[in-house]
Design an enzyme around this catalytic site. Structure first.
Site, PDB file in Angstrom:
ATOM      1  CE  LYS A 231      -2.147  -0.695   3.804  1.00 60.43           C
ATOM      2  NZ  LYS A 231      -1.802  -0.327   4.933  1.00 60.43           N
TER       3      LYS A 231
ATOM      4  NE  ARG B  87      -3.422  -0.021  10.239  1.00 55.79           N
ATOM      5  CZ  ARG B  87      -2.425   0.679   9.726  1.00 55.79           C
ATOM      6  NH1 ARG B  87      -2.643   1.694   8.977  1.00 55.79           N
ATOM      7  NH2 ARG B  87      -1.183   0.356   9.983  1.00 55.79           N
TER       8      ARG B  87
ATOM      9  NE  ARG C 282       8.397  -2.001   5.625  1.00 53.97           N
ATOM     10  CZ  ARG C 282       7.117  -1.629   5.701  1.00 53.97           C
ATOM     11  NH1 ARG C 282       6.443  -1.330   4.606  1.00 53.97           N
ATOM     12  NH2 ARG C 282       6.498  -1.614   6.869  1.00 53.97           N
TER      13      ARG C 282
ATOM     14  NE  ARG D 254       7.476   0.696   9.730  1.00 51.73           N
ATOM     15  CZ  ARG D 254       6.308   0.753   9.096  1.00 51.73           C
ATOM     16  NH1 ARG D 254       6.239   1.242   7.867  1.00 51.73           N
ATOM     17  NH2 ARG D 254       5.202   0.320   9.675  1.00 51.73           N
TER      18      ARG D 254
ATOM     19  NE  ARG E   7       2.850  -3.404  11.527  1.00 51.02           N
ATOM     20  CZ  ARG E   7       3.709  -3.165  10.530  1.00 51.02           C
ATOM     21  NH1 ARG E   7       4.881  -3.745  10.513  1.00 51.02           N
ATOM     22  NH2 ARG E   7       3.373  -2.351   9.566  1.00 51.02           N
TER      23      ARG E   7
HETATM   24  P1  AMP Z   1       1.703   1.743   8.618  1.00 49.09           P
HETATM   25  O1  AMP Z   1       2.875   2.563   8.178  1.00 49.09           O
HETATM   26  O2  AMP Z   1       0.418   2.129   7.918  1.00 49.09           O
HETATM   27  O3  AMP Z   1       1.960   0.252   8.595  1.00 49.09           O
HETATM   28  O4  AMP Z   1       1.451   2.118  10.158  1.00 49.09           O
HETATM   29  C1  AMP Z   1       2.437   1.933  11.134  1.00 49.09           C
HETATM   30  C2  AMP Z   1       1.860   2.013  12.533  1.00 49.09           C
HETATM   31  O5  AMP Z   1       1.260   3.316  12.724  1.00 49.09           O
HETATM   32  C3  AMP Z   1       0.750   1.030  12.832  1.00 49.09           C
HETATM   33  O6  AMP Z   1       1.278  -0.223  13.243  1.00 49.09           O
HETATM   34  C4  AMP Z   1       0.023   1.740  13.969  1.00 49.09           C
HETATM   35  O7  AMP Z   1       0.744   1.643  15.181  1.00 49.09           O
HETATM   36  C5  AMP Z   1       0.089   3.195  13.533  1.00 49.09           C
HETATM   37  N1  AMP Z   1      -1.061   3.574  12.700  1.00 49.09           N
HETATM   38  C6  AMP Z   1      -1.046   3.965  11.390  1.00 49.09           C
HETATM   39  N2  AMP Z   1      -2.298   4.249  10.954  1.00 49.09           N
HETATM   40  C7  AMP Z   1      -3.121   4.030  12.016  1.00 49.09           C
HETATM   41  C8  AMP Z   1      -4.527   4.121  12.201  1.00 49.09           C
HETATM   42  N3  AMP Z   1      -5.352   4.484  11.213  1.00 49.09           N
HETATM   43  N4  AMP Z   1      -5.026   3.821  13.418  1.00 49.09           N
HETATM   44  C9  AMP Z   1      -4.221   3.460  14.437  1.00 49.09           C
HETATM   45  N5  AMP Z   1      -2.900   3.328  14.330  1.00 49.09           N
HETATM   46  C10 AMP Z   1      -2.336   3.611  13.136  1.00 49.09           C
END
Ligand code: AMP
Length: 219
Positions: A15, A90, A124, A157, A168
């Site tokens: 994504k 989410r 990654r 990360r 996750r």
């Molecule tokens: P991502 O880069 O989209 O994989 O997001 C990394 C982390 O950011 C996730 O594991 C959550 O801890 C937090 N996060 C990102 N978007 C959201 C969301 N919409 N709601 C809650 N936590 C979020």
């Protein structure tokens, strides 16, 4: 059809790679909650301090923090039509909050199986300076551990460690996102795209689904 698009998919579905390309192609801004939260942590803002522990553990940040962030970002668009949302909503309660702010035209689900996700994310690496993403197998940097773009030192990360990745996927995606996907399917705004294969082929699939929707709406 205006282009208010939500990108859905498990962590590691690509994504984050597709969202900026799609936004560029459609001429709309991309809003990625994960990037905004990581930036807030890096900058040591109040939001960053509150979010850090959740990010490190691979847990969702509390809804009110993320909804506040999205509300701010969407208001800053000043009524301009169109966006690509990456990483939000989410769960169903975030989707409800989004509905209160704006409607959407399409939810694109980029689908990738769990074992493939764990394989992808564990390899990654990211550049903390410029955000460039690498994959040790498929897109390695020219010099090991060094960013091709800005020569920054690449890092993994904290939430890309294999055990955190699996968590996750199970908690964030299987439990929380599944009912959200169902509700978009029922509302007939969902399209599903196979997220396996090259970045280009997945991008082409996404674009052709969007085009197909646009033509169907015109008819
Ligand atoms: P991502 O880069 O989209 O994989 O997001 C990394 C982390 O950011 C996730 O594991 C959550 O801890 C937090 N996060 C990102 N978007 C959201 C969301 N919409 N709601 C809650 N936590 C979020």
């Amino acid at each position: 059809m205006s282009c208010r698009i939500v990108l859905l998919g498990p962590p590691g579905s690509g994504k984050g790679t597709q969202a900026p390309r799609l936004a560029k192609e459609l001429g709309v801004p991309q809003i990625a909650t994960g990037d905004l939260l990581r930036q807030a942590v890096k900058n040591g803002t109040e939001l960053g301090k509150q979010a850090k522990g959740f990010l490190d553990r691979g847990e969702l940040v509390p809804d009110e923090l993320v909804v506040g962030l999205i509300d701010e970002q969407l208001k800053a668009l000043n009524g301009k039509k169109g966006f690509v949302l990456d990483g939000f909503p989410r769960n169903p309660s975030q989707a409800k909050a989004l509905e209160g702010i704006t409607g959407i035209d399409l939810a694109v689900l980029v689908d990738v199986p769990r074992d493939e996700v764990v394989r992808r994310l564990s390899a990654r690496r990211v550049c903390p300076n410029c955000g460039q993403i690498y994959h040790l197998e498929f897109r390695p940097p020219k010099r090991s551990g060094i960013c091709d773009v800005c020569q920054g030192n690449l890092v993994q990360r904290s939430d890309d460690k294999p055990d955190v990745v699996a968590k996750r996927y199970d908690v964030q995606y299987n439990e929380q996102a599944a009912p959200l996907i169902e509700s978009y399917r029922k509302a007939s705004v969902l399209v599903e795209v196979d997220g396996r294969g090259s970045i280009e082929s997945v991008f082409e699939r996404i674009l052709s689904e969007i085009q197909a929707r646009k033509s169907a709406k015109k008819r």
